[in-house]
Design an enzyme around this catalytic site. Structure first.
Site, PDB file in Angstrom:
ATOM      1  N   HIS A 102      -0.815 -21.253  -0.103  1.00  0.00           N
ATOM      2  CA  HIS A 102       0.306 -20.333   0.094  1.00  0.00           C
ATOM      3  C   HIS A 102       1.068 -19.932  -1.174  1.00  0.00           C
ATOM      4  O   HIS A 102       1.380 -18.758  -1.352  1.00  0.00           O
ATOM      5  CB  HIS A 102       1.277 -20.889   1.143  1.00  0.00           C
ATOM      6  CG  HIS A 102       0.739 -20.809   2.541  1.00  0.00           C
ATOM      7  ND1 HIS A 102      -0.422 -21.440   2.937  1.00  0.00           N
ATOM      8  CD2 HIS A 102       1.220 -20.164   3.635  1.00  0.00           C
ATOM      9  CE1 HIS A 102      -0.642 -21.183   4.209  1.00  0.00           C
ATOM     10  NE2 HIS A 102       0.343 -20.415   4.661  1.00  0.00           N
ATOM     11  N   LYS A 132       6.570  -1.781   2.175  1.00  0.00           N
ATOM     12  CA  LYS A 132       5.306  -1.237   2.680  1.00  0.00           C
ATOM     13  C   LYS A 132       4.192  -2.237   2.381  1.00  0.00           C
ATOM     14  O   LYS A 132       3.392  -2.054   1.460  1.00  0.00           O
ATOM     15  CB  LYS A 132       5.045   0.138   2.042  1.00  0.00           C
ATOM     16  CG  LYS A 132       4.111   1.000   2.869  1.00  0.00           C
ATOM     17  CD  LYS A 132       4.270   2.449   2.493  1.00  0.00           C
ATOM     18  CE  LYS A 132       3.251   3.350   3.141  1.00  0.00           C
ATOM     19  NZ  LYS A 132       3.298   3.393   4.590  1.00  0.00           N
ATOM     20  N   TYR A 176       0.837  -1.199   0.000  1.00  0.00           N
ATOM     21  CA  TYR A 176       0.000   0.000   0.000  1.00  0.00           C
ATOM     22  C   TYR A 176       0.870   1.246   0.000  1.00  0.00           C
ATOM     23  O   TYR A 176       2.084   1.179   0.214  1.00  0.00           O
ATOM     24  CB  TYR A 176      -0.945  -0.004   1.211  1.00  0.00           C
ATOM     25  CG  TYR A 176      -0.280   0.346   2.522  1.00  0.00           C
ATOM     26  CD1 TYR A 176       0.569  -0.549   3.158  1.00  0.00           C
ATOM     27  CD2 TYR A 176      -0.493   1.585   3.125  1.00  0.00           C
ATOM     28  CE1 TYR A 176       1.190  -0.214   4.357  1.00  0.00           C
ATOM     29  CE2 TYR A 176       0.113   1.923   4.322  1.00  0.00           C
ATOM     30  CZ  TYR A 176       0.951   1.014   4.934  1.00  0.00           C
ATOM     31  OH  TYR A 176       1.567   1.356   6.110  1.00  0.00           O
ATOM     32  N   GLU A 209      12.105   2.931  14.643  1.00  0.00           N
ATOM     33  CA  GLU A 209      11.150   3.948  14.181  1.00  0.00           C
ATOM     34  C   GLU A 209       9.916   3.912  15.078  1.00  0.00           C
ATOM     35  O   GLU A 209       9.961   3.331  16.151  1.00  0.00           O
ATOM     36  CB  GLU A 209      10.797   3.725  12.704  1.00  0.00           C
ATOM     37  CG  GLU A 209      10.184   2.366  12.417  1.00  0.00           C
ATOM     38  CD  GLU A 209       9.879   2.122  10.941  1.00  0.00           C
ATOM     39  OE1 GLU A 209       9.683   3.086  10.189  1.00  0.00           O
ATOM     40  OE2 GLU A 209       9.813   0.934  10.550  1.00  0.00           O
ATOM     41  N   ARG A 264       8.712   3.971  -4.213  1.00  0.00           N
ATOM     42  CA  ARG A 264       8.652   3.012  -3.095  1.00  0.00           C
ATOM     43  C   ARG A 264       7.650   1.909  -3.393  1.00  0.00           C
ATOM     44  O   ARG A 264       7.888   0.732  -3.109  1.00  0.00           O
ATOM     45  CB  ARG A 264       8.289   3.766  -1.808  1.00  0.00           C
ATOM     46  CG  ARG A 264       8.327   2.899  -0.567  1.00  0.00           C
ATOM     47  CD  ARG A 264       8.237   3.711   0.704  1.00  0.00           C
ATOM     48  NE  ARG A 264       6.939   4.346   0.851  1.00  0.00           N
ATOM     49  CZ  ARG A 264       6.643   5.211   1.823  1.00  0.00           C
ATOM     50  NH1 ARG A 264       7.545   5.538   2.734  1.00  0.00           N
ATOM     51  NH2 ARG A 264       5.444   5.757   1.891  1.00  0.00           N
ATOM     52  N   ARG A 321      -7.514 -20.308  -1.369  1.00  0.00           N
ATOM     53  CA  ARG A 321      -6.445 -20.141  -0.384  1.00  0.00           C
ATOM     54  C   ARG A 321      -5.404 -21.257  -0.463  1.00  0.00           C
ATOM     55  O   ARG A 321      -5.712 -22.428  -0.205  1.00  0.00           O
ATOM     56  CB  ARG A 321      -7.031 -20.085   1.027  1.00  0.00           C
ATOM     57  CG  ARG A 321      -6.000 -19.746   2.079  1.00  0.00           C
ATOM     58  CD  ARG A 321      -6.592 -19.726   3.474  1.00  0.00           C
ATOM     59  NE  ARG A 321      -5.571 -19.349   4.454  1.00  0.00           N
ATOM     60  CZ  ARG A 321      -4.656 -20.189   4.930  1.00  0.00           C
ATOM     61  NH1 ARG A 321      -4.646 -21.449   4.541  1.00  0.00           N
ATOM     62  NH2 ARG A 321      -3.740 -19.759   5.799  1.00  0.00           N
ATOM     63  N   LEU A 331      10.949   1.586   7.609  1.00  0.00           N
ATOM     64  CA  LEU A 331      10.344   2.040   6.355  1.00  0.00           C
ATOM     65  C   LEU A 331      11.081   3.307   5.910  1.00  0.00           C
ATOM     66  O   LEU A 331      11.363   4.181   6.737  1.00  0.00           O
ATOM     67  CB  LEU A 331       8.856   2.346   6.540  1.00  0.00           C
ATOM     68  CG  LEU A 331       8.203   2.619   5.182  1.00  0.00           C
ATOM     69  CD1 LEU A 331       7.896   1.306   4.481  1.00  0.00           C
ATOM     70  CD2 LEU A 331       6.955   3.451   5.316  1.00  0.00           C
TER      71      LEU A 331
HETATM   72  N1  PMP Z   1       7.463   4.073   9.289  1.00  0.00           N
HETATM   73  C1  PMP Z   1       6.352   3.345   9.231  1.00  0.00           C
HETATM   74  C2  PMP Z   1       6.321   2.010   9.891  1.00  0.00           C
HETATM   75  C3  PMP Z   1       5.213   3.840   8.547  1.00  0.00           C
HETATM   76  O1  PMP Z   1       4.085   3.103   8.461  1.00  0.00           O
HETATM   77  C4  PMP Z   1       5.267   5.131   7.972  1.00  0.00           C
HETATM   78  C5  PMP Z   1       4.049   5.730   7.320  1.00  0.00           C
HETATM   79  N2  PMP Z   1       3.805   5.204   6.074  1.00  0.00           N
HETATM   80  C6  PMP Z   1       6.464   5.865   8.056  1.00  0.00           C
HETATM   81  C7  PMP Z   1       7.543   5.307   8.732  1.00  0.00           C
HETATM   82  C8  PMP Z   1       6.589   7.234   7.450  1.00  0.00           C
HETATM   83  O2  PMP Z   1       6.593   7.165   6.050  1.00  0.00           O
HETATM   84  P1  PMP Z   1       6.082   8.381   5.167  1.00  0.00           P
HETATM   85  O3  PMP Z   1       6.878   9.576   5.573  1.00  0.00           O
HETATM   86  O4  PMP Z   1       6.371   7.959   3.781  1.00  0.00           O
HETATM   87  O5  PMP Z   1       4.635   8.549   5.449  1.00  0.00           O
END
Ligand code: PMP
Length: 282
Positions: free
Chosen positions: A104, A148, A35, A180, A54, A102, A204
Protein backbone atom coordinates in the site's frame (compact mmCIF):
# COMPACT_ATOMS: atom_id res chain seq x y z
CA UNK A 1 -10.10 1.85 -43.17
CA UNK A 2 -8.10 -0.17 -40.68
CA UNK A 3 -5.15 1.62 -39.20
CA UNK A 4 -2.90 0.58 -36.37
CA UNK A 5 -3.74 2.63 -33.31
CA UNK A 6 -0.74 4.49 -31.98
CA UNK A 7 -0.48 5.00 -28.23
CA UNK A 8 1.69 7.43 -26.37
CA UNK A 9 3.57 5.54 -23.66
CA UNK A 10 5.89 7.73 -21.58
CA UNK A 11 7.71 9.62 -24.35
CA UNK A 12 7.29 7.06 -27.09
CA UNK A 13 4.74 6.47 -29.81
CA UNK A 14 3.98 2.76 -29.85
CA UNK A 15 1.55 0.58 -31.82
CA UNK A 16 -1.23 -0.71 -29.53
CA UNK A 17 -0.18 -4.33 -30.14
CA UNK A 18 3.41 -3.58 -29.15
CA UNK A 19 2.50 -1.82 -25.91
CA UNK A 20 3.42 -3.67 -22.72
CA UNK A 21 2.10 -2.57 -19.34
CA UNK A 22 3.62 -4.03 -16.21
CA UNK A 23 1.34 -6.32 -14.18
CA UNK A 24 2.79 -4.48 -11.19
CA UNK A 25 1.48 -1.12 -12.35
CA UNK A 26 -0.31 0.37 -9.32
CA UNK A 27 -3.03 1.61 -11.65
CA UNK A 28 -3.87 -2.04 -12.29
CA UNK A 29 -4.27 -3.27 -8.73
CA UNK A 30 -4.97 -0.10 -6.71
CA UNK A 31 -6.48 2.21 -9.34
CA UNK A 32 -3.60 4.39 -8.14
CA UNK A 33 -3.60 7.06 -10.81
CA UNK A 34 -5.47 9.81 -12.56
CA UNK A 35 -6.84 10.50 -16.01
CA UNK A 36 -8.23 13.13 -18.35
CA UNK A 37 -10.39 13.05 -21.46
CA UNK A 38 -9.93 15.99 -23.81
CA UNK A 39 -12.28 16.55 -26.71
CA UNK A 40 -10.83 16.94 -30.19
CA UNK A 41 -12.81 18.99 -32.70
CA UNK A 42 -11.39 19.40 -36.20
CA UNK A 43 -8.10 17.92 -35.10
CA UNK A 44 -7.68 20.46 -32.28
CA UNK A 45 -7.67 19.96 -28.50
CA UNK A 46 -10.68 21.71 -26.96
CA UNK A 47 -10.14 23.69 -23.71
CA UNK A 48 -6.76 22.01 -23.16
CA UNK A 49 -5.65 24.58 -20.56
CA UNK A 50 -8.38 23.82 -17.98
CA UNK A 51 -7.91 20.05 -18.55
CA UNK A 52 -4.17 20.34 -17.82
CA UNK A 53 -4.91 22.49 -14.77
CA UNK A 54 -7.27 19.81 -13.41
CA UNK A 55 -4.71 17.09 -14.20
CA UNK A 56 -2.04 19.01 -12.29
CA UNK A 57 -4.36 19.62 -9.34
CA UNK A 58 -5.28 15.92 -9.12
CA UNK A 59 -1.62 14.85 -9.43
CA UNK A 60 -0.65 17.21 -6.61
CA UNK A 61 -3.43 15.91 -4.37
CA UNK A 62 -2.43 12.30 -5.06
CA UNK A 63 1.27 13.22 -4.71
CA UNK A 64 2.11 11.75 -8.10
CA UNK A 65 4.97 13.81 -9.57
CA UNK A 66 4.28 14.69 -13.20
CA UNK A 67 7.23 13.76 -15.41
CA UNK A 68 6.58 16.54 -17.95
CA UNK A 69 5.50 20.16 -18.24
CA UNK A 70 2.11 21.18 -19.62
CA UNK A 71 3.73 22.39 -22.83
CA UNK A 72 5.57 19.10 -23.33
CA UNK A 73 2.41 17.06 -22.73
CA UNK A 74 0.37 19.30 -24.97
CA UNK A 75 2.92 18.92 -27.81
CA UNK A 76 2.96 15.13 -27.40
CA UNK A 77 -0.84 14.91 -27.47
CA UNK A 78 -0.96 17.04 -30.60
CA UNK A 79 1.53 14.69 -32.20
CA UNK A 80 -0.61 11.72 -31.13
CA UNK A 81 -3.63 13.32 -32.81
CA UNK A 82 -1.58 13.76 -35.98
CA UNK A 83 -0.17 10.24 -36.15
CA UNK A 84 -3.62 8.76 -35.61
CA UNK A 85 -5.13 11.21 -38.11
CA UNK A 86 -7.85 12.10 -35.64
CA UNK A 87 -10.37 14.75 -36.69
CA UNK A 88 -13.34 14.20 -34.36
CA UNK A 89 -13.16 12.40 -31.05
CA UNK A 90 -11.07 12.62 -27.95
CA UNK A 91 -7.74 11.93 -26.33
CA UNK A 92 -7.70 9.73 -23.23
CA UNK A 93 -4.65 9.94 -21.01
CA UNK A 94 -3.81 8.40 -17.69
CA UNK A 95 -0.89 8.61 -15.33
CA UNK A 96 -0.32 6.01 -12.67
CA UNK A 97 2.05 6.14 -9.72
CA UNK A 98 4.17 3.49 -11.45
CA UNK A 99 5.08 -0.17 -11.15
CA UNK A 100 6.26 -1.80 -7.91
CA UNK A 101 5.54 -4.98 -5.92
CA UNK A 102 2.07 -4.74 -4.37
CA UNK A 103 2.23 -2.87 -1.09
CA UNK A 104 0.00 0.00 0.00
CA UNK A 105 2.56 2.73 0.87
CA UNK A 106 3.95 4.80 -1.99
CA UNK A 107 6.93 2.90 -3.42
CA UNK A 108 10.25 4.62 -2.74
CA UNK A 109 11.31 4.67 -6.37
CA UNK A 110 8.43 4.20 -8.77
CA UNK A 111 8.42 6.10 -12.01
CA UNK A 112 5.00 7.50 -12.96
CA UNK A 113 3.62 5.91 -16.13
CA UNK A 114 1.86 7.97 -18.79
CA UNK A 115 -0.37 6.32 -21.37
CA UNK A 116 -2.57 8.09 -23.91
CA UNK A 117 -4.59 7.15 -26.96
CA UNK A 118 -7.16 8.68 -29.27
CA UNK A 119 -10.74 7.62 -29.99
CA UNK A 120 -12.61 8.70 -33.07
CA UNK A 121 -16.32 9.51 -32.80
CA UNK A 122 -18.88 12.03 -33.96
CA UNK A 123 -20.89 14.47 -31.86
CA UNK A 124 -23.91 12.72 -30.24
CA UNK A 125 -26.42 14.48 -32.49
CA UNK A 126 -29.40 12.21 -31.71
CA UNK A 127 -29.25 12.62 -27.93
CA UNK A 128 -28.37 16.33 -28.24
CA UNK A 129 -31.57 16.74 -30.24
CA UNK A 130 -33.92 14.42 -28.35
CA UNK A 131 -32.45 14.30 -24.85
CA UNK A 132 -32.04 11.33 -22.54
CA UNK A 133 -33.87 9.78 -19.61
CA UNK A 134 -32.30 9.34 -16.17
CA UNK A 135 -32.86 7.62 -12.84
CA UNK A 136 -31.83 8.97 -9.44
CA UNK A 137 -29.56 6.89 -7.27
CA UNK A 138 -27.58 7.19 -4.02
CA UNK A 139 -24.17 8.78 -4.43
CA UNK A 140 -22.06 6.21 -2.59
CA UNK A 141 -18.70 7.63 -3.69
CA UNK A 142 -15.87 8.90 -1.49
CA UNK A 143 -15.45 12.51 -0.38
CA UNK A 144 -12.89 13.55 -3.01
CA UNK A 145 -15.05 13.44 -6.13
CA UNK A 146 -13.20 16.59 -7.26
CA UNK A 147 -10.17 14.43 -8.07
CA UNK A 148 -10.18 12.71 -11.45
CA UNK A 149 -8.79 9.38 -10.28
CA UNK A 150 -8.94 5.95 -11.92
CA UNK A 151 -11.23 4.70 -9.12
CA UNK A 152 -14.48 4.71 -11.07
CA UNK A 153 -16.20 1.60 -9.72
CA UNK A 154 -19.16 3.46 -8.14
CA UNK A 155 -19.61 5.38 -11.41
CA UNK A 156 -19.44 2.14 -13.41
CA UNK A 157 -21.97 0.44 -11.10
CA UNK A 158 -24.28 3.45 -11.33
CA UNK A 159 -24.10 3.64 -15.12
CA UNK A 160 -24.92 -0.07 -15.36
CA UNK A 161 -27.85 0.51 -12.98
CA UNK A 162 -29.14 3.12 -15.45
CA UNK A 163 -28.70 0.67 -18.36
CA UNK A 164 -30.53 -2.05 -16.41
CA UNK A 165 -33.44 0.37 -15.89
CA UNK A 166 -33.49 1.28 -19.59
CA UNK A 167 -32.36 4.84 -18.74
CA UNK A 168 -29.62 6.92 -20.34
CA UNK A 169 -27.80 7.74 -17.11
CA UNK A 170 -28.10 8.20 -13.35
CA UNK A 171 -28.36 11.38 -11.33
CA UNK A 172 -26.56 11.00 -8.00
CA UNK A 173 -27.81 12.44 -4.72
CA UNK A 174 -26.42 12.47 -1.19
CA UNK A 175 -29.31 12.24 1.27
CA UNK A 176 -31.59 14.03 -1.19
CA UNK A 177 -29.05 16.64 -2.38
CA UNK A 178 -28.23 16.26 -6.08
CA UNK A 179 -24.51 16.12 -6.84
CA UNK A 180 -23.84 15.10 -10.45
CA UNK A 181 -24.23 12.24 -12.95
CA UNK A 182 -22.03 9.15 -13.48
CA UNK A 183 -19.77 11.00 -15.93
CA UNK A 184 -21.22 14.47 -16.27
CA UNK A 185 -22.43 17.46 -14.24
CA UNK A 186 -26.12 18.24 -13.74
CA UNK A 187 -27.91 21.57 -14.11
CA UNK A 188 -31.57 22.47 -13.60
CA UNK A 189 -33.60 25.44 -14.77
CA UNK A 190 -36.43 26.84 -12.64
CA UNK A 191 -38.14 30.15 -13.47
CA UNK A 192 -35.32 30.98 -15.92
CA UNK A 193 -32.59 30.53 -13.31
CA UNK A 194 -29.98 27.78 -13.71
CA UNK A 195 -28.78 25.94 -10.64
CA UNK A 196 -25.82 23.58 -10.40
CA UNK A 197 -23.95 22.06 -7.47
CA UNK A 198 -21.03 24.21 -6.23
CA UNK A 199 -17.57 23.05 -7.32
CA UNK A 200 -16.50 21.56 -4.01
CA UNK A 201 -15.22 18.09 -2.99
CA UNK A 202 -18.54 16.36 -3.84
CA UNK A 203 -18.40 16.76 -7.62
CA UNK A 204 -15.90 16.69 -10.44
CA UNK A 205 -15.18 20.24 -11.56
CA UNK A 206 -16.25 19.62 -15.14
CA UNK A 207 -14.60 21.62 -17.89
CA UNK A 208 -17.88 21.67 -19.84
CA UNK A 209 -19.58 22.91 -16.65
CA UNK A 210 -17.09 25.81 -16.67
CA UNK A 211 -17.75 26.52 -20.34
CA UNK A 212 -21.52 26.54 -19.70
CA UNK A 213 -21.12 28.89 -16.71
CA UNK A 214 -19.21 31.25 -18.98
CA UNK A 215 -21.81 30.94 -21.77
CA UNK A 216 -24.73 31.52 -19.39
CA UNK A 217 -23.06 34.74 -18.27
CA UNK A 218 -22.51 35.82 -21.90
CA UNK A 219 -26.12 35.03 -22.75
CA UNK A 220 -27.41 36.97 -19.74
CA UNK A 221 -28.90 33.86 -18.14
CA UNK A 222 -28.98 33.89 -14.34
CA UNK A 223 -26.97 31.05 -12.83
CA UNK A 224 -26.49 30.02 -9.22
CA UNK A 225 -23.83 27.60 -8.05
CA UNK A 226 -26.05 26.22 -5.33
CA UNK A 227 -27.02 22.72 -4.24
CA UNK A 228 -30.59 21.59 -4.98
CA UNK A 229 -32.72 18.65 -3.91
CA UNK A 230 -34.13 15.65 -5.79
CA UNK A 231 -37.52 17.27 -5.32
CA UNK A 232 -36.32 20.44 -7.10
CA UNK A 233 -34.78 18.24 -9.80
CA UNK A 234 -38.04 16.41 -10.50
CA UNK A 235 -40.01 19.67 -10.50
CA UNK A 236 -37.56 21.67 -12.61
CA UNK A 237 -38.63 23.33 -15.86
CA UNK A 238 -35.54 21.93 -17.60
CA UNK A 239 -32.68 19.59 -16.72
CA UNK A 240 -29.49 18.99 -18.66
CA UNK A 241 -26.13 17.35 -18.15
CA UNK A 242 -22.74 18.63 -19.29
CA UNK A 243 -19.54 16.76 -20.17
CA UNK A 244 -16.74 16.56 -22.69
CA UNK A 245 -18.57 13.89 -24.70
CA UNK A 246 -22.22 14.75 -23.89
CA UNK A 247 -21.68 18.54 -24.37
CA UNK A 248 -25.06 19.99 -23.29
CA UNK A 249 -27.48 17.04 -23.31
CA UNK A 250 -31.13 17.58 -22.31
CA UNK A 251 -32.67 15.25 -19.70
CA UNK A 252 -36.35 14.91 -20.53
CA UNK A 253 -37.53 12.33 -18.01
CA UNK A 254 -36.30 11.32 -14.55
CA UNK A 255 -37.55 8.34 -12.52
CA UNK A 256 -40.39 7.99 -15.05
CA UNK A 257 -41.55 11.61 -14.58
CA UNK A 258 -41.48 14.04 -17.51
CA UNK A 259 -39.35 17.14 -16.90
CA UNK A 260 -41.23 20.31 -17.86
CA UNK A 261 -42.96 19.66 -21.17
CA UNK A 262 -41.08 16.37 -21.58
CA UNK A 263 -39.05 17.97 -24.38
CA UNK A 264 -35.72 19.85 -24.34
CA UNK A 265 -36.42 23.33 -22.96
CA UNK A 266 -35.62 26.78 -24.40
CA UNK A 267 -32.65 27.65 -22.15
CA UNK A 268 -31.13 24.23 -22.83
CA UNK A 269 -31.48 24.93 -26.56
CA UNK A 270 -29.99 28.40 -26.16
CA UNK A 271 -26.95 26.99 -24.35
CA UNK A 272 -26.55 24.21 -26.92
CA UNK A 273 -26.42 26.83 -29.67
CA UNK A 274 -23.96 28.95 -27.69
CA UNK A 275 -21.84 25.85 -27.05
CA UNK A 276 -21.75 24.95 -30.74
CA UNK A 277 -20.40 28.40 -31.47
CA UNK A 278 -17.36 27.63 -29.25
CA UNK A 279 -16.40 24.57 -31.34
CA UNK A 280 -13.32 25.47 -33.37
CA UNK A 281 -13.69 25.15 -37.11
CA UNK A 282 -10.88 24.26 -39.51
N1 PMP B 1 -18.53 14.41 -13.43
C1 PMP B 1 -17.95 13.23 -13.56
C2 PMP B 1 -18.07 12.23 -12.45
C3 PMP B 1 -17.21 12.92 -14.73
O1 PMP B 1 -16.59 11.72 -14.86
C4 PMP B 1 -17.15 13.87 -15.77
C5 PMP B 1 -16.46 13.54 -17.07
N2 PMP B 1 -15.09 13.59 -16.96
C6 PMP B 1 -17.78 15.12 -15.59
C7 PMP B 1 -18.47 15.35 -14.41
C8 PMP B 1 -17.73 16.18 -16.66
O2 PMP B 1 -16.44 16.71 -16.77
P1 PMP B 1 -15.94 17.33 -18.14
O3 PMP B 1 -16.92 18.39 -18.53
O4 PMP B 1 -14.61 17.89 -17.81
O5 PMP B 1 -15.88 16.23 -19.13
Amino acid sequence: MSMTQIYLYQNEFVAKEALHISPEDRGYYFGDGLYEVIRVYNGKLYEAGPHFARLTRTAEALRIPLPFTEDELSAQLEKLIQVNELHEGSVYMQITRGAAPRSHPFPASAEPILMAYTTSYQRPVATLEEGITAVTTDDIRWLRCDLKTLNLLPNVMAKQHAMDQGAGDVIFHRSGTVTESSSSNVMIVKNNVIKTHPANNLILHGITRLVVLRLAKQEGIQLEEAAFTVDELLNADEVFITSTTAEVTPVIQIDGKAIGSGKPGPLTRQLQTAFEATIPSK
